[in-house]
Design an enzyme around this catalytic site. Structure first.
Site, PDB file in Angstrom:
ATOM      1  N   SER A   1       1.937   1.859   2.410  1.00 39.57           N
ATOM      2  CA  SER A   1       3.165   1.061   2.424  1.00 39.57           C
ATOM      3  C   SER A   1       3.552   0.495   3.783  1.00 39.57           C
ATOM      4  O   SER A   1       4.423  -0.376   3.867  1.00 39.57           O
ATOM      5  CB  SER A   1       4.335   1.886   1.867  1.00 39.57           C
ATOM      6  OG  SER A   1       4.248   1.962   0.458  1.00 39.57           O
ATOM      7  N   LEU A   2       2.933   0.956   4.862  1.00 38.52           N
ATOM      8  CA  LEU A   2       3.189   0.318   6.151  1.00 38.52           C
ATOM      9  C   LEU A   2       2.618  -1.094   6.197  1.00 38.52           C
ATOM     10  O   LEU A   2       2.855  -1.840   7.144  1.00 38.52           O
ATOM     11  CB  LEU A   2       2.632   1.156   7.304  1.00 38.52           C
ATOM     12  CG  LEU A   2       3.674   2.045   8.010  1.00 38.52           C
ATOM     13  CD1 LEU A   2       4.172   3.132   7.072  1.00 38.52           C
ATOM     14  CD2 LEU A   2       3.097   2.662   9.276  1.00 38.52           C
TER      15      LEU A   2
END
Length: 417
Positions: free
Chosen positions: A99-100
């Site tokens: 998700s980064l």
């Protein structure tokens, strides 16, 4: 992640659990930061946090980088990139971002907004004419780019749905498995699944950034990896950031929480996500050209590359974005995350944003923006303190959602022991 709504108690529980882990995995200490905290003390505290986490076998390896007012004040690689091969962690190790990826891909979308190619108020159907997911009663509400950027589009993740949910029935990928489908097919499957709420009425963590990636590709007139390279990573000299890895020599092996020590991830690996569902993760996806480029979960990068991105936005966005655009990314664009039990936090155009330090019991200043990920990475930028902190590990879920990122944060500010 579903917000709390009457009659959907399971969804409420999942929402509280999953969203809470995005911003904090343990309570922060209250009260002011220590004013006499020195650079040497900070380095010693950070060393202790990292050494203890490795000694307690909570994480296998890490790279932590702290920048203060544009200067690197702490940088350390520790533990193993591959425990079984006795390969030590290196500062230039590459990590799966999960998700980064979202803040970087959202920045690419905003770069297109600056160029007049996108408008946050544009309907998604301007670029994806067939993307018309329905509500449970068969209506087709309008979904805008703003909804995608803020995760208010009515979409979800498969791992947040029950085993017989609409995402499972439609064969939707969460962007972490070897799906073997292209981005157009992924978007078609998401559109075939039911919306979980009316777009614009609430916040729900979702595959919105994957759909945004398809919009970027159409608006830019090139595949998402090429657009991301041209708009963000090349201008910032992020040479180690992309969707695919050709040579795995620098790639950190991923591990999963376990007793007495983290276990090397299998492929695929089913990862229980703190009571919110099961994530199917395939570490080999980074070598798989047949699986779509996931804007929400597919990037690989290094701590140094991510620090370049974080610092560029902290300093105003150049050479990628204007300062006013960065403000849209890092300023809350919704009411708050109260429906998920986190009223101190909001969400900008691609990042979680701290609204109230006191309410959050956090040493970070209001306006701090952050993200965590399932593979074991986290970062935050505190503009008031001129801080950018990158904490990458190869251990899920401790490195991203366990005590480790909270301990790193508190060591940076001189909190706790």
């Amino acid at each position: 992640m579903w917000p709390i709504e009457r009659g959907f108690s399971r969804r409420a529980v999942l929402a509280r659990s999953a969203v809470a882990t995005l911003v904090a995995a343990a309570p922060a200490l209250s009260g002011p930061a220590k004013s006499a905290y020195t650079a040497d003390q900070r380095r010693l505290r950070l060393d202790r946090v990292i050494d203890r986490a490795i000694a307690e076998r909570r994480i296998v390896g890490s790279v932590v980088l702290v920048m203060q007012d544009g200067e690197v004040v702490y940088r350390r690689a520790a533990g193993h990139a591959d425990r079984e091969a006795n390969r030590p962690m290196r500062e230039d190790a590459m990590f799966r971002l999960a998700s980064l990826s979202k803040p970087i891909v959202s920045a690419a979308a905003m770069a297109l907004v600056e160029r007049g190619r996108l408008d946050p108020q544009d309907p998604v159907t301007k670029w994806l004419p067939d993307f018309r997911p329905q509500t449970s009663d068969g209506r087709v509400p309008a979904i805008t780019i703003h909804h995608l950027l803020t995760h208010t589009a009515g979409l979800s993740y498969g791992f947040l749905q029950p085993p017989d949910g609409s995402y499972q029935r439609a064969g939707v990928s969460d962007g972490l498995d070897r799906s073997g489908i292209d981005l157009d097919e992924e978007v078609r499957r998401i559109a075939a699944a039911s919306l979980v709420y009316e777009p614009g009425t609430r916040w729900g963590y979702s595959l919105a950034t994957d759909v945004l990636g398809a919009v970027i590709a159409r608006a830019a007139g090139e595949p998402l990896p090429d657009a991301l390279r041209r708009l963000v990573t090349a201008p910032l000299a992020m040479a180690d950031t992309g969707f695919l890895v050709d040579d795995g020599a620098r790639l950190a092996v991923p591990y999963l929480n376990g007793k007495p020590e983290p276990a090397r991830m299998q492929d695929p690996q089913l990862v229980p996500f703190r009571g919110a569902g099961i994530i199917r993760m395939s570490p080999s996806r980074v070598f798989d050209r047949a699986s779509f480029a996931s804007g929400g979960a597919g990037l690989v990068s290094t701590a140094s590359d991510y620090a370049r991105f974080a610092e560029a936005l902290r300093l105003g966005g150049g050479p990628v974005l204007k300062t006013s655009t960065v403000q849209q990314i890092t300023t809350n664009q919704i009411v708050d995350l109260s429906p998920t039990g986190l009223p101190a936090w909001g969400f900008g155009y691609g990042a979680i944003v701290l609204k109230d330090s006191v309410l959050a019991k956090s040493p970070q200043a209001a306006g701090t923006w952050t993200f965590n990920c399932a593979y074991g990475q986290s970062f935050f930028v505190d503009p008031q303190q001129k801080l950018a902190v990158i904490a990458f590990t190869n251990t899920a879920l401790e490195g991203g959602f366990g005590a480790f990122p909270v301990e790193i944060r508190d060591a940076v500010y001189g909190r706790g022991e």
